[in-house]
Design a protein around this motif. Structure first.
Motif, short mmCIF file in Angstrom:
data_model
loop_
_atom_site.label_atom_id
_atom_site.label_comp_id
_atom_site.label_asym_id
_atom_site.label_seq_id
_atom_site.Cartn_x
_atom_site.Cartn_y
_atom_site.Cartn_z
N VAL A 170 12.23 5.85 -3.68
CA VAL A 170 11.39 6.91 -3.13
C VAL A 170 12.17 8.23 -3.07
N THR A 171 13.44 8.14 -2.66
CA THR A 171 14.29 9.33 -2.58
C THR A 171 14.48 9.96 -3.95
N ALA A 172 14.71 9.11 -4.97
CA ALA A 172 14.87 9.62 -6.33
C ALA A 172 13.60 10.29 -6.83
N PHE A 173 12.46 9.68 -6.52
CA PHE A 173 11.18 10.27 -6.91
C PHE A 173 10.97 11.60 -6.21
N LEU A 174 11.35 11.65 -4.94
CA LEU A 174 11.21 12.89 -4.16
C LEU A 174 12.08 14.00 -4.76
N ALA A 175 13.25 13.63 -5.25
CA ALA A 175 14.11 14.62 -5.91
C ALA A 175 13.40 15.24 -7.11
N ARG A 176 12.64 14.42 -7.84
CA ARG A 176 11.88 14.94 -8.98
C ARG A 176 10.81 15.93 -8.51
N ALA A 177 10.15 15.59 -7.41
CA ALA A 177 9.10 16.47 -6.90
C ALA A 177 9.67 17.80 -6.42
N LEU A 178 10.85 17.79 -5.81
CA LEU A 178 11.48 19.03 -5.35
C LEU A 178 12.00 19.85 -6.52
N TYR A 179 12.53 19.18 -7.54
CA TYR A 179 12.96 19.90 -8.74
C TYR A 179 11.78 20.66 -9.35
N GLY A 180 10.63 20.00 -9.39
CA GLY A 180 9.44 20.64 -9.96
C GLY A 180 9.01 21.88 -9.20
N GLN A 181 9.41 21.99 -7.94
CA GLN A 181 9.09 23.16 -7.13
C GLN A 181 10.20 24.22 -7.16
N GLY A 182 11.23 23.95 -7.97
CA GLY A 182 12.33 24.90 -8.06
C GLY A 182 13.31 24.83 -6.91
N ARG A 183 13.26 23.77 -6.13
CA ARG A 183 14.17 23.61 -4.97
C ARG A 183 15.38 22.80 -5.44
N PHE A 184 16.22 23.44 -6.24
CA PHE A 184 17.27 22.74 -6.98
C PHE A 184 18.35 22.14 -6.08
N ASP A 185 18.77 22.87 -5.05
CA ASP A 185 19.83 22.35 -4.17
C ASP A 185 19.36 21.10 -3.43
N ALA A 229 0.83 -1.20 0.00
CA ALA A 229 0.00 0.00 0.00
C ALA A 229 0.87 1.26 0.00
N GLU A 230 1.96 1.24 0.75
CA GLU A 230 2.86 2.40 0.77
C GLU A 230 3.63 2.53 -0.54
N ALA A 231 3.92 1.40 -1.18
CA ALA A 231 4.57 1.46 -2.49
C ALA A 231 3.63 2.11 -3.51
N VAL A 232 2.33 1.82 -3.40
CA VAL A 232 1.35 2.46 -4.27
C VAL A 232 1.35 3.97 -4.02
N ARG A 233 1.39 4.36 -2.77
CA ARG A 233 1.40 5.79 -2.42
C ARG A 233 2.60 6.49 -3.03
N ALA A 234 3.76 5.82 -3.00
CA ALA A 234 5.00 6.43 -3.50
C ALA A 234 5.08 6.43 -5.01
N PHE A 235 4.74 5.31 -5.63
CA PHE A 235 5.03 5.14 -7.05
C PHE A 235 3.82 5.26 -7.96
N SER A 236 2.63 5.28 -7.40
CA SER A 236 1.44 5.49 -8.22
C SER A 236 0.85 6.88 -7.95
N SER A 237 0.45 7.11 -6.71
CA SER A 237 -0.18 8.40 -6.39
C SER A 237 0.77 9.57 -6.65
N ALA A 238 2.02 9.44 -6.24
CA ALA A 238 2.98 10.52 -6.47
C ALA A 238 3.27 10.71 -7.95
N ASP A 239 3.33 9.60 -8.69
CA ASP A 239 3.58 9.69 -10.14
C ASP A 239 2.44 10.44 -10.83
N VAL A 240 1.20 10.16 -10.42
CA VAL A 240 0.05 10.86 -10.98
C VAL A 240 0.17 12.36 -10.72
N GLU A 241 0.55 12.73 -9.50
CA GLU A 241 0.65 14.16 -9.16
C GLU A 241 1.78 14.84 -9.91
N ILE A 242 2.88 14.13 -10.12
CA ILE A 242 3.98 14.71 -10.90
C ILE A 242 3.53 14.95 -12.34
#
Length: 286
Positions: free
Chosen positions: A237-252, A193-206
């Motif tokens: 999950v960490t790599a996916f989170l990096a994508r989400a932060l990049y999308g917000q302009g939080r480059f560092d 269920a948590e894998a779905v949250r990370a790799f499905s729900s987050a992917d949809v939002e990205i």
């Protein structure tokens, strides 16, 4: 799995192999070899020994066909399709093996293994070269064949959510992701269920461009996985989170997380490498 449990499981399987060999029980010996390969594939897929065990499983398939062992054949073809197909980016080979596995799982009336196999086929439909409309059609075909099986329905919805989002149907994707997660939770499969949250729900939002919502999903999944002591998914999950932060302009922050993801990923984890390197490349381009 904890290391102690892995050691005990390995010892049990080694003993089973020895007893089967002493009794000249070829069927039991092949069954133990398949279980060993499955164990190593789930715990250390990048190890040289795992590759050897997978090759042994592949070589055992003709003998299993002679013996007519559908359950063992389903597991053997599933191992070959995953290890020598999907995990190496050879989706056509992987799908061919998994389709054969599915036939044997159904002949053996092994619903749990059937659910695992169709999940792998849907993974291939999402991440492989299949055009999105065809991938969606394949997922719906599997759902029609599921006969109301809740495990299969949750597994298919997990990947169908992302495919629908790829056509811009974000609300449909969100709904399917929620259904998948709730289905796994109801079945007591918290980790999945948590894998779905990370790799499905987050992917949809990205895909929808809502990077803050993606971050919330990923942070929640990350906290839950850490609390469970689960490590296999965390680098992704960490790599996916990096994508989400990049999308917000939080480059560092995105750069730091992308580097951490690559450092923590195991050698075979090409998916984490691709996501992390993509983020780092885009930050450099900025």
């Amino acid at each position: 799995r904890e290391s102690g449990e892995l050691v005990r499981a390995e010892q049990v399987l080694q003993e089973a192999l020895a007893r089967a060999a002493n009794a000249s029980d070829r069927q039991a010996e092949l069954g133990a070899r398949i279980e060993r390969a499955a164990l190593h594939l789930s715990s250390d897929p990048g190890a040289a020994e795992t590759d050897t065990l997978v090759r042994q499983v592949e070589e055992a398939i003709p003998v299993l066909e002679t013996l007519g062992q559908d359950r063992e054949l389903a597991q053997a073809w599933s191992i070959v399709g995953s290890a020598l197909g999907l995990w190496k980016g050879r989706f056509a080979r992987g799908e061919q093996a998994l389709e054969r596995a599915l036939v044997h799982a159904r002949q053996a009336s092994d619903r749990r293994q059937e659910a695992f196999i169709v999940g792998r086929l849907c993974f291939s439909a999402q991440w492989g070269p299949t055009p999105v409309p065809l991938g969606i059609a394949r997922c719906h075909e599997i759902l029609q064949e599921a006969g109301g099986d809740r495990l299969i329905e949750a597994g298919v919805s997990r990947y169908l959510a992302c495919l629908e989002a790829r056509l811009g149907r974000f609300d449909v994707g969100r709904s399917l992701g929620s259904q998948a997660r709730e289905g796994f939770e109801d079945l007591g499969m918290t980790l999945t269920a948590e894998a779905v949250r990370a790799f499905s729900s987050a992917d949809v939002e990205i895909l929808a461009g809502d990077f803050a919502a993606a971050e919330r999903e990923l942070r929640g999944a990350e906290d839950a996985l850490v609390a469970m002591g689960e490590r296999a998914f965390l680098s992704s999950v960490t790599a996916f989170l990096a994508r989400a932060l990049y999308g917000q302009g939080r480059f560092d922050e995105a750069t730091d997380l992308a580097a951490r993801a690559r450092e923590n990923a195991v050698s075979y984890d090409f998916w984490t490498d691709v996501m992390s390197l993509g983020v780092q490349a885009k930050v450099l381009a900025q």
